[in-house]
Design a protein around this motif. Structure first.
Motif, short mmCIF file in Angstrom:
data_model
loop_
_atom_site.label_atom_id
_atom_site.label_comp_id
_atom_site.label_asym_id
_atom_site.label_seq_id
_atom_site.Cartn_x
_atom_site.Cartn_y
_atom_site.Cartn_z
N LEU A 272 -35.99 -5.73 -20.20
CA LEU A 272 -37.40 -5.32 -20.16
C LEU A 272 -38.26 -6.35 -19.44
O LEU A 272 -39.27 -6.01 -18.82
CB LEU A 272 -37.93 -5.11 -21.59
N ARG A 273 -37.84 -7.61 -19.49
CA ARG A 273 -38.59 -8.65 -18.78
C ARG A 273 -38.50 -8.49 -17.27
O ARG A 273 -39.28 -9.10 -16.53
CB ARG A 273 -38.08 -10.03 -19.19
N MET A 274 -37.54 -7.69 -16.83
CA MET A 274 -37.39 -7.43 -15.39
C MET A 274 -38.37 -6.36 -14.90
O MET A 274 -38.54 -6.17 -13.70
CB MET A 274 -35.97 -6.98 -15.08
N LEU A 275 -39.03 -5.66 -15.83
CA LEU A 275 -39.98 -4.63 -15.46
C LEU A 275 -41.33 -5.25 -15.08
O LEU A 275 -41.60 -6.41 -15.38
CB LEU A 275 -40.18 -3.65 -16.61
N GLU A 276 -42.14 -4.44 -14.46
CA GLU A 276 -43.49 -4.89 -14.14
C GLU A 276 -44.34 -4.92 -15.42
O GLU A 276 -44.12 -4.13 -16.35
CB GLU A 276 -44.14 -3.93 -13.13
N ARG A 277 -45.30 -5.82 -15.45
CA ARG A 277 -46.18 -5.96 -16.61
C ARG A 277 -46.90 -4.65 -16.93
O ARG A 277 -47.03 -4.25 -18.09
CB ARG A 277 -47.19 -7.07 -16.34
N ASP A 278 -47.36 -3.94 -15.89
CA ASP A 278 -48.07 -2.69 -16.10
C ASP A 278 -47.19 -1.62 -16.75
O ASP A 278 -47.67 -0.78 -17.51
CB ASP A 278 -48.63 -2.16 -14.77
N GLU A 279 -45.88 -1.64 -16.44
CA GLU A 279 -44.96 -0.69 -17.04
C GLU A 279 -44.84 -0.93 -18.54
O GLU A 279 -44.80 0.03 -19.33
CB GLU A 279 -43.59 -0.79 -16.38
N ARG A 309 -45.60 -6.58 -26.85
CA ARG A 309 -46.76 -7.44 -26.54
C ARG A 309 -46.32 -8.90 -26.40
O ARG A 309 -46.87 -9.64 -25.59
CB ARG A 309 -47.82 -7.30 -27.64
N SER A 310 -45.33 -9.30 -27.18
CA SER A 310 -44.82 -10.66 -27.06
C SER A 310 -44.18 -10.89 -25.70
O SER A 310 -44.37 -11.95 -25.08
CB SER A 310 -43.80 -10.92 -28.18
N ILE A 311 -43.45 -9.89 -25.21
CA ILE A 311 -42.83 -10.00 -23.89
C ILE A 311 -43.90 -10.07 -22.80
O ILE A 311 -43.82 -10.87 -21.86
CB ILE A 311 -41.88 -8.80 -23.64
N VAL A 312 -44.94 -9.24 -22.94
CA VAL A 312 -46.04 -9.25 -21.97
C VAL A 312 -46.73 -10.61 -21.98
O VAL A 312 -47.07 -11.17 -20.92
CB VAL A 312 -47.05 -8.14 -22.29
N SER A 316 -47.19 -13.21 -18.87
CA SER A 316 -48.50 -13.68 -18.44
C SER A 316 -48.55 -15.21 -18.41
O SER A 316 -49.13 -15.82 -17.52
CB SER A 316 -49.59 -13.13 -19.37
N ALA A 317 -47.92 -15.84 -19.41
CA ALA A 317 -47.93 -17.30 -19.50
C ALA A 317 -47.13 -17.96 -18.39
O ALA A 317 -47.42 -19.09 -17.98
CB ALA A 317 -47.40 -17.75 -20.87
N SER A 318 -46.14 -17.24 -17.90
CA SER A 318 -45.27 -17.83 -16.86
C SER A 318 -45.83 -17.65 -15.46
O SER A 318 -45.30 -18.18 -14.48
CB SER A 318 -43.87 -17.20 -16.92
N GLN A 319 -46.88 -16.88 -15.31
CA GLN A 319 -47.45 -16.62 -13.98
C GLN A 319 -48.39 -17.75 -13.55
O GLN A 319 -49.00 -18.42 -14.38
CB GLN A 319 -48.20 -15.28 -13.99
#
Length: 319
Positions: A272-279, A309-312, A316-319
């Motif tokens: 799931l971390r490979m998906l886009e944030r918007d997805e 939400r934790s994955i999102v 966000s923190a890694s960007q």
């Protein structure tokens, strides 16, 4: 050399499975014959195929097709060297079964699925399950070799018959340049898989040419492979009958075989971390979470809104 698939796949649905002895553990053995000019690998995969049948709710013909492919992948993986090395088989024919996908390791683990597990076809005029028609006579066999290091590489050949055994044998002879014979069988009734397994015989470099026709002839006469397994015969006994007079030497090591899928909740989260944030945000807003099904083992993973939400937040923190 030609491949062969057992003609014994189907038993009358009125057969009583409980009258058979419990299936012994699955295993794989290796050996040589004809003064070390022939390499022999054989496998019993009954329990693994039964587990696949139950996990995917496979029809009769889908069970036989996937069972043959699972046994074939285990036979091919036995030649790998590294502990983490694996073989992937993908059979894509033009039949209604769709694709067959199998993954097997040198460690004896195997898993697999088919695209359309519920498909069923009429029996052939001989009363057999029509695997070739289900898979399709036209298409491709892709063999993915992951040697445990470097990048995996893929070899592709056209299907010969869709019966799996013929197709794997053709791959070995044409792509790997190894004269080979493959015998695959799955015997089942309305209750369970009674027996499943396979035999791979390959000529080693420098082997006399006349051995090719000799082995082809012997395997073509094997009509009772999986029924004998179902009656309690061991692979060692059967190989001794077929190849004992050719100086058969079986290695003492026996490799346990089992259905195993390494999927996990953490792997799902990684995907799931490979998906886009918007997805991911859309999943949260629309579904309040996510449901992911592993294709290989059919296990369902459900992730809550908080987990998404934790994955999102991590993204966000890694960007």
């Amino acid at each position: 050399m030609k491949g062969a698939c057992g003609s014994e796949q189907w038993q009358n649905p009125k057969a009583i499975s409980e009258s058979l002895p419990p299936s012994p553990p699955d295993y794989l053995i290796r050996g040589t014959a004809a003064e070390d000019n022939i390499r022999v690998v054989s496998v019993v995969s009954t329990q693994a195929v039964q587990e696949a049948r139950e996990r995917h709710q496979l029809s009769y013909v889908a069970t036989v097709a996937l069972g043959r492919a699972m046994s074939a992948a285990l036979l091919l993986a036995a030649d790998l060297k590294e502990p983490q090395a694996r073989i992937g088989l993908q059979i894509r024919g033009n039949g209604p079964l769709g694709g067959i996908h199998v993954d097997a390791g040198v460690d004896g683990t195997v898993r697999g699925y088919v695209s359309n597990p519920a498909i069923e076809l009429p029996l052939t005029p001989e009363g057999k399950l029509d695997v070739g028609q289900a898979v399709g006579r036209y298409g491709y066999l892709h063999v993915v070799r992951d040697l445990g290091y470097g990048q995996p590489y893929t070899s592709t050949v056209e299907l010969v018959s869709g019966e799996v055994g013929d197709d794997v044998s053709y791959y070995l002879t044409s792509s790997e340049q190894i004269p080979s014979a493959v015998l695959l069988g799955v015997s089942l009734d309305s209750q369970r898989v009674r027996a499943a397994g396979g035999v791979l015989v390959q000529l080693l470099p420098g082997a006399p040419a006349n051995l090719i026709s000799e082995i082809e002839s012997r395997l073509s006469q094997v009509e009772e492979f999986t029924p004998q397994l179902a009656r309690g015969k061991a692979l060692q006994e059967l190989l001794e009958i077929w190849l004992g007079d050719l100086d058969l030497k079986l290695a003492p090591e026996v490799l346990p075989v089992r259905f195993h899928c390494p999927c996990s909740s953490e792997r799902v989260k990684g995907a799931l971390r490979m998906l886009e944030r918007d997805e991911l945000l859309e999943m949260i807003q629309t579904d309040g979470g996510a449901e992911v099904v592993c294709q290989f083992c059919n296990k369902v993973y459900r992730l809550s809104e908080d987990e998404l939400r934790s994955i999102v937040a991590e993204m966000s923190a890694s960007q």
